[in-house]
Scaffold this motif. Sequence first.
Motif, PDB file in Angstrom:
ATOM      1  N   GLN A 303      27.366 -20.635  19.693  1.00  0.00           N
ATOM      2  CA  GLN A 303      26.065 -19.888  19.190  1.00  0.00           C
ATOM      3  C   GLN A 303      25.619 -18.156  19.319  1.00  0.00           C
ATOM      4  N   PRO A 304      25.421 -17.901  18.622  1.00  0.00           N
ATOM      5  CA  PRO A 304      25.122 -16.344  18.893  1.00  0.00           C
ATOM      6  C   PRO A 304      24.183 -16.191  19.662  1.00  0.00           C
ATOM      7  N   THR A 305      23.166 -17.420  20.186  1.00  0.00           N
ATOM      8  CA  THR A 305      21.699 -16.971  20.639  1.00  0.00           C
ATOM      9  C   THR A 305      22.362 -17.285  22.235  1.00  0.00           C
ATOM     10  N   ASP A 306      23.445 -17.668  22.407  1.00  0.00           N
ATOM     11  CA  ASP A 306      24.670 -17.785  23.664  1.00  0.00           C
ATOM     12  C   ASP A 306      25.565 -16.817  24.331  1.00  0.00           C
ATOM     13  N   THR A 307      25.268 -15.680  23.358  1.00  0.00           N
ATOM     14  CA  THR A 307      26.941 -14.868  23.062  1.00  0.00           C
ATOM     15  C   THR A 307      26.629 -14.188  24.677  1.00  0.00           C
ATOM     16  N   GLY A 308      25.374 -13.612  24.658  1.00  0.00           N
ATOM     17  CA  GLY A 308      25.127 -13.402  26.484  1.00  0.00           C
ATOM     18  C   GLY A 308      25.659 -13.167  27.733  1.00  0.00           C
ATOM     19  N   LYS A 309      25.341 -14.887  27.568  1.00  0.00           N
ATOM     20  CA  LYS A 309      25.513 -15.035  28.078  1.00  0.00           C
ATOM     21  C   LYS A 309      27.288 -16.076  28.738  1.00  0.00           C
ATOM     22  N   MET A 310      28.179 -15.547  27.455  1.00  0.00           N
ATOM     23  CA  MET A 310      29.585 -15.798  27.422  1.00  0.00           C
ATOM     24  C   MET A 310      29.742 -14.762  27.918  1.00  0.00           C
ATOM     25  N   LYS A 311      29.052 -13.448  27.867  1.00  0.00           N
ATOM     26  CA  LYS A 311      30.214 -12.701  28.256  1.00  0.00           C
ATOM     27  C   LYS A 311      29.483 -12.662  29.835  1.00  0.00           C
ATOM     28  N   THR A 312      28.301 -12.501  30.175  1.00  0.00           N
ATOM     29  CA  THR A 312      27.902 -12.427  31.590  1.00  0.00           C
ATOM     30  C   THR A 312      29.569 -13.128  32.391  1.00  0.00           C
ATOM     31  N   ILE A 313      29.583 -14.203  31.607  1.00  0.00           N
ATOM     32  CA  ILE A 313      31.260 -15.747  32.372  1.00  0.00           C
ATOM     33  C   ILE A 313      32.304 -14.280  32.079  1.00  0.00           C
ATOM     34  N   LEU A 314      32.541 -13.919  30.910  1.00  0.00           N
ATOM     35  CA  LEU A 314      33.464 -13.631  31.164  1.00  0.00           C
ATOM     36  C   LEU A 314      33.883 -12.082  31.299  1.00  0.00           C
ATOM     37  N   PHE A 315      33.441 -11.267  32.024  1.00  0.00           N
ATOM     38  CA  PHE A 315      33.428 -10.256  32.572  1.00  0.00           C
ATOM     39  C   PHE A 315      33.520 -10.941  34.267  1.00  0.00           C
ATOM     40  N   THR A 316      32.533 -11.572  34.268  1.00  0.00           N
ATOM     41  CA  THR A 316      32.574 -11.667  36.018  1.00  0.00           C
ATOM     42  C   THR A 316      33.545 -12.230  36.410  1.00  0.00           C
ATOM     43  N   HIS A 317      33.843 -13.656  35.897  1.00  0.00           N
ATOM     44  CA  HIS A 317      35.157 -14.403  36.599  1.00  0.00           C
ATOM     45  C   HIS A 317      36.215 -14.245  35.739  1.00  0.00           C
ATOM     46  N   THR A 318      36.831 -13.949  35.117  1.00  0.00           N
ATOM     47  CA  THR A 318      38.380 -12.985  34.162  1.00  0.00           C
ATOM     48  C   THR A 318      38.376 -11.135  34.939  1.00  0.00           C
ATOM     49  N   SER A 319      39.291 -11.285  34.553  1.00  0.00           N
ATOM     50  CA  SER A 319      40.159 -10.012  34.868  1.00  0.00           C
ATOM     51  C   SER A 319      39.578  -8.617  33.557  1.00  0.00           C
ATOM     52  N   THR A 320      38.899  -9.410  32.743  1.00  0.00           N
ATOM     53  CA  THR A 320      39.035  -8.646  31.116  1.00  0.00           C
ATOM     54  C   THR A 320      37.824  -7.383  31.392  1.00  0.00           C
ATOM     55  N   ILE A 321      38.556  -6.464  30.851  1.00  0.00           N
ATOM     56  CA  ILE A 321      37.483  -5.225  30.556  1.00  0.00           C
ATOM     57  C   ILE A 321      36.631  -4.763  29.137  1.00  0.00           C
ATOM     58  N   GLY A 322      37.314  -5.999  28.666  1.00  0.00           N
ATOM     59  CA  GLY A 322      36.966  -5.652  26.740  1.00  0.00           C
ATOM     60  C   GLY A 322      37.087  -6.970  26.119  1.00  0.00           C
ATOM     61  N   LEU A 323      36.138  -6.926  25.131  1.00  0.00           N
ATOM     62  CA  LEU A 323      35.988  -7.829  24.253  1.00  0.00           C
ATOM     63  C   LEU A 323      36.029  -8.120  22.960  1.00  0.00           C
ATOM     64  N   ARG A 324      36.263  -8.360  22.046  1.00  0.00           N
ATOM     65  CA  ARG A 324      36.326  -8.986  20.274  1.00  0.00           C
ATOM     66  C   ARG A 324      35.594  -9.396  20.187  1.00  0.00           C
ATOM     67  N   GLU A 325      34.237  -8.649  19.231  1.00  0.00           N
ATOM     68  CA  GLU A 325      33.504  -9.755  19.037  1.00  0.00           C
ATOM     69  C   GLU A 325      33.570 -10.453  17.552  1.00  0.00           C
TER      70      GLU A 325
END
Length: 395
Positions: A303-325
């Motif tokens: 959901q759009p309202t959960d986007t911030g939470k998902m970004k936090t998890i991806l940047f914290t718990h994976t090695s990615t340094i960039g996202l496409r949204e």
Amino acid sequence: MQKILYYDCFAGISGDMNLGALVHLGVDPSYLKAELEKLKIDGFRLEIKEDKRRGISGIKAEVVIDNPENEKHRHLHHIESLINDSDLPERVKSTSLKIFSLVAEAEAKVHSIPIQKVHFHEVGALDSIADIVGAAICLDYLRVDKVVASPVQLGGGTVKCAHGIMPVPAPATAEILKNIPVKTGLVQYEATTPTGAAILAATVDEFTPVFNLDILKVGYGLGTIDTEVPNVLRVFLAEEEGSVQDVIQSDATLLECNIDDLSPENYEFAMDLLFAAGASDVWIEPVIMKKSRPASKLSVLCQPTDTGKMKTILFTHTSTIGLRESLLKKSALRREEQVVNTPYGNVRVKQSFYKGKIVNVKPEFEDCKKLSLEHNISVGTVQSSVYKRMGNGNK
């Protein structure tokens, strides 16, 4: 007709008021207590009794702590383990974790600390754990199609919290209720607590002051304070006028990242966190990057309202340094869940509808697997018994 749960928060909402209202609406208190025992923690009990506020009768639900002086303080990972290690249904676990995550995110922002460093001095207490998990149990019991709420009354005056004496609303409550319609000043006390706010933010599909529903039942959950304004949370079980739409359209956010340097076992951990935070779907695809390097594309739909939470998890718990949204339009078939009694035990079954007809029937795999192990039979045998009981023996 579509079954609706409507929260009338004219006098605010707290965790105990919510439990009382939903029990008064029809949740079996014995079932609620038995499900809470699946948390496998001692030291508290749920007391449910009839009472009145300004002449309005309802249910007062109270979590009684046996030895409050020995009550421990917990961090988010302690609470996540407590819930994930329980025998509660997956839907209850997911809703509980979503509510706790909202409170943790709010506290983390207020204190400017990482989410896992949040010290749950209030929400980590047994009474709040029981209130939040109890809310998820009650919603799962009612099996409504949609949750709607009125604007939320916050109250007035001041409240004592970890930050000192603060004007209502408390900092965490204000953070949780961002983008949610609120009202203030009806009473001079904290009418809506962080726990109550998080329950609404995590479970309500729509906030509206317009009530255009056919009421089936009304429930009242009683607060502790008794003032001129009835300190009650009113909830309605209702039906929505008109026919149910089989194709439900909504906005969704798609997050994607290409990863070529992450150990495979880390993906499962990240996916579990994303689902617990409310992701609609998470998947991995093999890709070839520059210089023919093999990699994985990790995709998250939320959901759009959960986007911030998902970004936090991806940047914290994976090695990615960039996202496409990307912002997408999502279409989904209306689904209903029923419980089918087979010779081996009960199995939850999801049914999907299109143009008024059932187009898909799917037994819950975890239920089938559990019965398969208990009776030493194949999962297929359990599934066949489900279809047979439903009159779909050719499935």
